[in-house]
Design a protein around this motif. Structure first.
Motif, PDB file in Angstrom:
ATOM      1  N   ALA A  84      53.413  22.053  36.229  1.00  0.00           N
ATOM      2  CA  ALA A  84      54.300  23.158  36.414  1.00  0.00           C
ATOM      3  C   ALA A  84      54.824  23.247  37.880  1.00  0.00           C
ATOM      4  CB  ALA A  84      53.704  24.341  36.020  1.00  0.00           C
ATOM      5  N   SER A  85      56.131  22.504  38.084  1.00  0.00           N
ATOM      6  CA  SER A  85      56.656  22.485  39.404  1.00  0.00           C
ATOM      7  C   SER A  85      57.072  24.088  39.861  1.00  0.00           C
ATOM      8  CB  SER A  85      57.772  21.455  39.515  1.00  0.00           C
ATOM      9  OG  SER A  85      58.701  21.875  38.849  1.00  0.00           O
ATOM     10  N   ASP A  86      57.514  24.645  38.931  1.00  0.00           N
ATOM     11  CA  ASP A  86      57.692  26.203  38.969  1.00  0.00           C
ATOM     12  C   ASP A  86      57.556  26.952  37.476  1.00  0.00           C
ATOM     13  OD1 ASP A  86      60.135  26.127  37.875  1.00  0.00           O
ATOM     14  OD2 ASP A  86      60.762  25.371  39.732  1.00  0.00           O
ATOM     15  N   ALA A  87      57.546  28.198  37.566  1.00  0.00           N
ATOM     16  CA  ALA A  87      57.454  28.704  36.258  1.00  0.00           C
ATOM     17  C   ALA A  87      58.447  28.322  34.980  1.00  0.00           C
ATOM     18  CB  ALA A  87      57.451  30.395  36.413  1.00  0.00           C
ATOM     19  N   ALA A  88      59.320  27.852  35.572  1.00  0.00           N
ATOM     20  CA  ALA A  88      60.429  27.225  34.538  1.00  0.00           C
ATOM     21  C   ALA A  88      60.690  26.043  34.456  1.00  0.00           C
ATOM     22  CB  ALA A  88      61.991  28.129  34.687  1.00  0.00           C
ATOM     23  N   THR A  89      59.935  25.151  34.893  1.00  0.00           N
ATOM     24  CA  THR A  89      60.084  23.637  35.093  1.00  0.00           C
ATOM     25  C   THR A  89      58.587  23.083  34.732  1.00  0.00           C
ATOM     26  OG1 THR A  89      61.861  23.890  36.730  1.00  0.00           O
ATOM     27  CG2 THR A  89      60.852  21.556  36.537  1.00  0.00           C
ATOM     28  N   ALA A  90      58.662  22.265  33.941  1.00  0.00           N
ATOM     29  CA  ALA A  90      57.357  21.334  33.191  1.00  0.00           C
ATOM     30  C   ALA A  90      57.627  19.951  33.516  1.00  0.00           C
ATOM     31  CB  ALA A  90      56.881  21.718  32.142  1.00  0.00           C
ATOM     32  N   VAL A  91      56.984  19.105  34.214  1.00  0.00           N
ATOM     33  CA  VAL A  91      57.314  17.646  34.401  1.00  0.00           C
ATOM     34  C   VAL A  91      56.122  17.036  33.651  1.00  0.00           C
ATOM     35  CG1 VAL A  91      57.644  15.820  36.017  1.00  0.00           C
ATOM     36  CG2 VAL A  91      58.268  18.130  36.565  1.00  0.00           C
ATOM     37  N   VAL A  92      56.641  16.300  32.593  1.00  0.00           N
ATOM     38  CA  VAL A  92      55.626  15.557  31.834  1.00  0.00           C
ATOM     39  C   VAL A  92      55.520  14.043  32.251  1.00  0.00           C
ATOM     40  CG1 VAL A  92      54.972  14.788  29.319  1.00  0.00           C
ATOM     41  CG2 VAL A  92      55.546  17.221  29.899  1.00  0.00           C
ATOM     42  N   THR A  93      54.308  13.445  32.499  1.00  0.00           N
ATOM     43  CA  THR A  93      54.613  12.113  33.051  1.00  0.00           C
ATOM     44  C   THR A  93      53.584  11.127  31.869  1.00  0.00           C
ATOM     45  OG1 THR A  93      54.630  12.657  35.181  1.00  0.00           O
ATOM     46  CG2 THR A  93      53.900  10.450  34.921  1.00  0.00           C
ATOM     47  N   LEU A  94      54.365  10.140  31.545  1.00  0.00           N
ATOM     48  CA  LEU A  94      53.711   9.180  30.727  1.00  0.00           C
ATOM     49  C   LEU A  94      53.020   8.003  31.390  1.00  0.00           C
ATOM     50  CD1 LEU A  94      56.470   9.224  27.891  1.00  0.00           C
ATOM     51  CD2 LEU A  94      54.467  10.830  28.045  1.00  0.00           C
ATOM     52  N   ASN A  95      52.428   7.299  30.754  1.00  0.00           N
ATOM     53  CA  ASN A  95      51.717   5.998  31.310  1.00  0.00           C
ATOM     54  C   ASN A  95      52.379   4.818  30.360  1.00  0.00           C
ATOM     55  OD1 ASN A  95      50.171   5.465  28.810  1.00  0.00           O
ATOM     56  ND2 ASN A  95      48.497   6.969  29.887  1.00  0.00           N
ATOM     57  N   ALA A  96      53.249   5.222  29.617  1.00  0.00           N
ATOM     58  CA  ALA A  96      54.015   4.112  28.789  1.00  0.00           C
ATOM     59  C   ALA A  96      55.031   4.805  28.216  1.00  0.00           C
ATOM     60  CB  ALA A  96      52.956   3.400  27.901  1.00  0.00           C
ATOM     61  N   PRO A  97      56.229   4.363  27.948  1.00  0.00           N
ATOM     62  CA  PRO A  97      57.313   4.789  27.490  1.00  0.00           C
ATOM     63  C   PRO A  97      57.303   5.242  25.980  1.00  0.00           C
ATOM     64  CG  PRO A  97      58.202   2.954  28.623  1.00  0.00           C
ATOM     65  CD  PRO A  97      56.475   2.898  28.542  1.00  0.00           C
ATOM     66  N   ILE A  98      57.902   6.523  25.589  1.00  0.00           N
ATOM     67  CA  ILE A  98      57.810   6.724  24.241  1.00  0.00           C
ATOM     68  C   ILE A  98      59.410   7.021  23.815  1.00  0.00           C
ATOM     69  CG2 ILE A  98      57.089   8.473  22.249  1.00  0.00           C
ATOM     70  CD1 ILE A  98      54.775   9.028  24.155  1.00  0.00           C
ATOM     71  N   PRO A  99      60.034   5.940  23.500  1.00  0.00           N
ATOM     72  CA  PRO A  99      61.543   6.267  23.403  1.00  0.00           C
ATOM     73  C   PRO A  99      62.043   7.433  22.396  1.00  0.00           C
ATOM     74  CG  PRO A  99      60.854   3.909  22.938  1.00  0.00           C
ATOM     75  CD  PRO A  99      59.651   4.609  23.041  1.00  0.00           C
ATOM     76  N   GLU A 100      61.289   7.595  21.480  1.00  0.00           N
ATOM     77  CA  GLU A 100      61.635   8.649  20.644  1.00  0.00           C
ATOM     78  C   GLU A 100      61.003  10.215  20.875  1.00  0.00           C
ATOM     79  OE1 GLU A 100      57.725   7.621  19.021  1.00  0.00           O
ATOM     80  OE2 GLU A 100      59.533   6.263  19.916  1.00  0.00           O
ATOM     81  N   MET A 101      60.568  10.395  22.017  1.00  0.00           N
ATOM     82  CA  MET A 101      59.813  11.521  22.452  1.00  0.00           C
ATOM     83  C   MET A 101      60.533  12.663  22.403  1.00  0.00           C
ATOM     84  SD  MET A 101      57.292  12.510  25.546  1.00  0.00           S
ATOM     85  CE  MET A 101      57.737  13.825  26.583  1.00  0.00           C
ATOM     86  N   ILE A 102      61.769  12.934  22.778  1.00  0.00           N
ATOM     87  CA  ILE A 102      62.831  14.162  22.599  1.00  0.00           C
ATOM     88  C   ILE A 102      62.754  14.371  21.244  1.00  0.00           C
ATOM     89  CG2 ILE A 102      64.847  14.916  22.946  1.00  0.00           C
ATOM     90  CD1 ILE A 102      63.206  15.136  25.459  1.00  0.00           C
ATOM     91  N   PRO A 103      63.192  13.847  20.307  1.00  0.00           N
ATOM     92  CA  PRO A 103      63.151  14.146  18.650  1.00  0.00           C
ATOM     93  C   PRO A 103      61.817  14.422  18.094  1.00  0.00           C
ATOM     94  CG  PRO A 103      63.817  11.874  19.069  1.00  0.00           C
ATOM     95  CD  PRO A 103      63.853  12.377  20.299  1.00  0.00           C
ATOM     96  N   ALA A 104      60.759  13.670  18.689  1.00  0.00           N
ATOM     97  CA  ALA A 104      59.424  13.880  18.309  1.00  0.00           C
ATOM     98  C   ALA A 104      59.141  15.299  18.512  1.00  0.00           C
ATOM     99  CB  ALA A 104      58.485  12.931  18.789  1.00  0.00           C
ATOM    100  N   LEU A 105      59.376  15.800  19.563  1.00  0.00           N
ATOM    101  CA  LEU A 105      58.803  17.160  20.161  1.00  0.00           C
ATOM    102  C   LEU A 105      59.347  18.239  19.143  1.00  0.00           C
ATOM    103  CD1 LEU A 105      58.844  16.825  23.913  1.00  0.00           C
ATOM    104  CD2 LEU A 105      56.873  16.861  22.521  1.00  0.00           C
TER     105      LEU A 105
END
Length: 549
Positions: A167-188
């Protein structure tokens, strides 16, 4: 899309089943109380009949449509879908940035949102949800519960492609992966990956799962305390009867006429239709094909979803001789798919040649096909030394699904085809909730089985990756060629991805882990006074837009 004329028709009829009569009477009473009673009170309660009750009110531990129907009213994800489509759209995250290597996602959150328990939805809450999924152990980590997290992220702990969240600030979350998930945005946009209140999950033991892998018990959170940010809040779950929700008065968007929702359970399709005609419910899903014309003529509103689904005959290769490709090919040649579709499935059903609908990118015209040929089936069984084959055939009862409106009728048609080529079939019917899915996905003691899938978002991996991306108890095989073909397609450059998915579909049908049967057209019906029902091919149907006329 089919729409009936909007005229009121009085059609009171006697409910055939005494249980259904008592249940719908109870629901009608609840609706009267919810609207304040009296003839002049404005209607504010929407009563919807499902064919089964939810498996859990915690969507992270669910994979069935009835659970997700309820969850979509209570919970929201970082990502949603464009209304009426399967395309991803901002929801709790108003925007996001993705690094060039596909390993870092920066989510910019909607401001001022609170969970139903009054706690803030912020970047810390986002990270708490991601960390929760990653940290599951024991039964919580079993594929029968954390099904979708495994399908998207590979599984919890060291199997996960998730690395960290900050949580870099209250309105910003940074998610880091160790391998790509190309469909992550629609999966969410999956209800299983919705944002839930960290405070409520901790207070009510959301991850304290007891029982066994094939018979897990609901946690206190999953039974009585689901807490999200959506337009409706949980009120009550009467097991086997109904789930009641009420409007979230602090919701950031307008809630139109529906201030209370009652999801009732009426397993029998005829009883659902009679309850609608009697005015005891406002709508139900999975209309039987034989009922469509009569309901339309009576003035009810019928809505067709696009056939974004697959019905299949699953084959568990842990049970010999189903591990023999000749036997699987024989099963495929034995089934008359055209007759199955015309006799048991809705008008407009598309016969399937592969495990994705024809509307999904990656659909291939060049997959191996197995035409209906009983003599060929007999020859293959003889070649495999399986002329006296006996098979257990699992199928669900007390349920209708978008891809499977009448499981018993589908079972009867397929078993007759199999017996015609000399296969002896032993029926193993089980109630959908809570046992059938646990049997198929939670253990190895099953043979051939009926199941299917309604796509969650418009991505090929959501179909074939969910089915065959890794070894699972449902299918019981470990074929690295199939797994690698799917993974190669998933991670191919965007301009090469469609061709790679076509190759993956061709490899799957060459291996033939199961038999895709059809993509049916699911039909939903609502009362004539219901307007604005948000029909969706992926069933992303949230009721705060409905009005009563």
């Amino acid at each position: 899309m089919r729409l009936g004329s909007l005229r009121r028709v009085a059609a009171p009829v006697a409910i055939a089943a005494a249980g259904a009569l008592a249940l719908t009477g109870c629901v009608a009473s609840e609706r009267d109380q919810g609207s304040g009673g009296g003839d002049d009170a404005a209607k504010d309660t929407f009563v919807f009949a499902g064919s089964a009750e939810p498996s859990s009110l915690d969507p992270a531990f669910a994979s069935d449509g009835e659970s997700f129907r309820v969850a979509r009213q209570i919970f929201e994800g970082l990502v949603g879908v464009e209304p009426g489509t399967a395309e991803a759209a901002p929801l709790l995250a108003e925007s996001w940035d993705i690094s060039d290597d596909g390993l870092e996602y920066t989510f910019h959150l909607v401001d001022g949102v609170k969970f139903h328990d009054g706690t803030d939805f912020d970047a810390e809450a986002v990270c708490a949800n991601f960390d929760r999924w990653y940290e599951w152990t024991g039964l919580a980590a079993h594929e029968n519960l954390s099904y979708y997290y495994k399908a998207v992220f590979g599984g919890p702990g060291e199997d996960s492609k998730y690395d960290s969240c900050e949580a870099s600030d209250a309105a910003t979350a940074v998610v880091t992966l160790n391998a790509p998930i190309p469909e992550m945005i629609p999966a969410l946009s999956l209800p299983a990956l919705s944002m839930q209140s960290p405070a409520a999950m901790e207070e009510f033991g959301a991850d304290d799962v007891q029982g066994t892998a094939d018979a897990p018990q609901l946690t206190e959170y999953g039974k009585a305390h689901p807490t999200g940010t959506g337009p409706y809040k949980f009120v009550e779950w009467k097991s086997g009867e109904s789930v009641t929700l009420e409007a979230n008065e602090d919701y950031r968007d307008e809630i139109a006429d529906v201030k209370k929702i009652v999801f009732t359970v009426i397993a029998d399709g005829t009883a659902r239709r009679q309850a609608l005609e009697a005015g005891d419910i406002d709508g139900y899903d999975l209309v039987a094909p034989a009922d469509v014309a009569a309901l339309e003529e009576a003035g009810f509103t019928l809505l067709d979803r696009d056939p974004f689904n697959i019905l299949y005959l699953g084959i568990n290769q842990k049970q010999e001789p189903l591990d023999d490709p000749l036997v699987r090919q024989a099963l495929a040649h034995a089934i008359d798919k055209e007759a199955l579709a015309s006799s048991t499935l809705p008008e407009g059903t598309e016969v399937a040649t592969q495990f994705v609908p024809s509307t999904v990118s990656g659909y291939s015209e060049n997959v191996p096909t197995y035409e209906y040929d009983p003599e060929k089936a007999k020859e293959l069984l003889k070649e495999a030394g399986a002329e006296d084959l006996e098979l257990e055939f699992n199928y669900p009862t007390e349920v209708s699904r978008p891809y499977m409106p009448d499981p018993a009728a589908i079972y009867e048609a397929i078993s007759a085809d199999l017996e015609e080529v000399g296969i002896t079939v032993t029926a193993t019917p089980e109630p959908w909730a809570p046992t059938y899915i646990d049997t198929i996905q939670g253990g190895e003691k099953h043979g051939i089985h009926l199941l299917g899938w309604t796509g969650d978002y418009n991505d090929t991996y959501n179909f074939i990756g969910t089915f065959f991306g890794t070894e699972s108890m449902e299918w019981g095989f470990d074929d690295k060629t199939v797994f690698q073909a799917i993974d190669d397609a998933r991670n191919a450059p965007l301009e090469e991805q469609e061709a790679a998915y076509q190759a993956a579909n061709e490899a799957i049908m060459e291996f033939l882990p199961g038999i895709p049967l059809a993509s049916p057209v699911p039909t939903l019906v609502v009362a004539p006074d219901v307007a604005g029902y948000p029909i969706s091919p992926v069933q992303d149907e949230v009721y705060h837009t409905i009005t009563f006329e």
